[in-house]
Design an enzyme around this catalytic site. Structure first.
Site, mmCIF file in Angstrom:
data_model
loop_
_atom_site.group_PDB
_atom_site.id
_atom_site.type_symbol
_atom_site.label_atom_id
_atom_site.label_comp_id
_atom_site.label_asym_id
_atom_site.label_seq_id
_atom_site.Cartn_x
_atom_site.Cartn_y
_atom_site.Cartn_z
ATOM 1 N N ARG A 66 0.941 -6.448 -1.228
ATOM 2 C CA ARG A 66 1.820 -5.140 -1.492
ATOM 3 C C ARG A 66 3.071 -5.527 -1.300
ATOM 4 O O ARG A 66 4.260 -5.078 -1.777
ATOM 5 C CB ARG A 66 1.250 -4.201 -0.647
ATOM 6 C CG ARG A 66 -0.052 -3.640 -1.207
ATOM 7 C CD ARG A 66 -0.181 -1.991 -0.919
ATOM 8 N NE ARG A 66 -0.334 -2.267 0.707
ATOM 9 C CZ ARG A 66 -0.113 -1.153 1.497
ATOM 10 N NH1 ARG A 66 -0.016 0.215 1.180
ATOM 11 N NH2 ARG A 66 -0.511 -1.178 2.796
ATOM 12 N N LEU A 94 2.599 3.139 -0.656
ATOM 13 C CA LEU A 94 3.610 2.367 -0.434
ATOM 14 C C LEU A 94 3.804 2.027 1.333
ATOM 15 O O LEU A 94 3.227 2.805 1.853
ATOM 16 C CB LEU A 94 4.852 3.164 -0.704
ATOM 17 C CG LEU A 94 5.178 3.336 -2.242
ATOM 18 C CD1 LEU A 94 6.394 4.465 -2.212
ATOM 19 C CD2 LEU A 94 5.584 2.246 -3.018
ATOM 20 N N HIS A 110 3.783 16.975 -5.213
ATOM 21 C CA HIS A 110 2.232 16.668 -4.833
ATOM 22 C C HIS A 110 1.997 18.091 -5.323
ATOM 23 O O HIS A 110 2.316 19.306 -5.027
ATOM 24 C CB HIS A 110 2.148 16.692 -3.308
ATOM 25 C CG HIS A 110 0.823 16.664 -2.970
ATOM 26 N ND1 HIS A 110 -0.066 15.348 -3.227
ATOM 27 C CD2 HIS A 110 -0.191 17.626 -2.335
ATOM 28 C CE1 HIS A 110 -1.389 15.841 -2.620
ATOM 29 N NE2 HIS A 110 -1.357 16.974 -2.188
#
Length: 215
Positions: A66, A94, A110
């Site tokens: 990542r 993230l 969201h």
């Protein structure tokens, strides 16, 4: 001068399109300078190209970690002179490194009235809990998932017979209105992050209310 904004997507990019359309209007304080996806087949990429927006793909499956994936993203964002990031259906968690690097300059939308229903399946959970008001939230991104300071919210009534699909459709309409509004606010200084909270420079009418069921 309009601020340079990147929109990060993983799919169809419907919220990205609403941001692009808003930013193309006169006087909008932001310009969508880049649409970046972690998936080469994301339908939103073609929609961005059709609007004349620069696009890029950094395929997360082509990076061993990542961290390496996010370093590649960060380098590209810096190369394009990006000042703010809008996450719009970007389906990657993230790392703290990336979030902290963009603290106060990265926002997300969201599909719930945070802090209620963090995470996924928000509409199903709202129906299961029997809430009568549901909605969407734009917030600054922090390392904890869906926990950042709130910039703007929109609420819709939950009505008898609602399904996940019908509720999601009504909320999506509000998402497309709310996200450009929130981006405008952070780019023109109406809303800013100070000491972990959002501070607003303008007052607004506090007399209105959404009731469900309405009287």
């Amino acid at each position: 001068m309009a601020r340079r904004v990147a929109v990060l997507i993983s799919g169809r990019g419907s919220n990205m399109v609403s941001l692009v359309e808003a930013a193309s209007g006169p006087g909008f304080p932001a310009r969508i300078a880049l649409v970046l996806s972690n998936r080469p087949d994301a339908a939103g990429l073609e929609r961005a190209r059709a609007a004349g927006i620069a696009t890029a793909v950094i395929d997360h499956t082509q990076h061993p970690t990542r961290e390496r994936f996010e370093q590649a993203m960060d380098a590209l964002l810096v190369e394009h002179g990006i000042e703010f990031i809008c996450l719009a259906g970007f389906m990657r968690v993230l790392t703290d490194w990336f979030v902290e690097r963009w603290t106060g300059r990265m926002i997300n939308i969201h599909p719930s009235l945070l802090p209620l229903f963090r995470g996924v399946n928000t509409h199903r959970r709202a129906l299961e809990e029997g809430v009568l008001i549901h909605g969407c939230t734009v917030h600054f991104v922090v390392p904890e998932l869906d926990a950042g300071p709130i910039i703007a919210q929109a609420a819709v009534p939950v009505v008898p017979g609602d399904t996940e699909e019908s509720l999601a459709a009504r909320i999506l309409v509000q998402e497309h209105r709310l996200y450009p509004q929130a981006l405008r606010m952070i780019c023109d200084g109406t809303a800013r992050l100070e000491n972990g909270r959002v501070v607003f420079s303008n007052d607004w009418d506090a007399g209105g209310a959404l009731r469900s069921p309405s009287p």
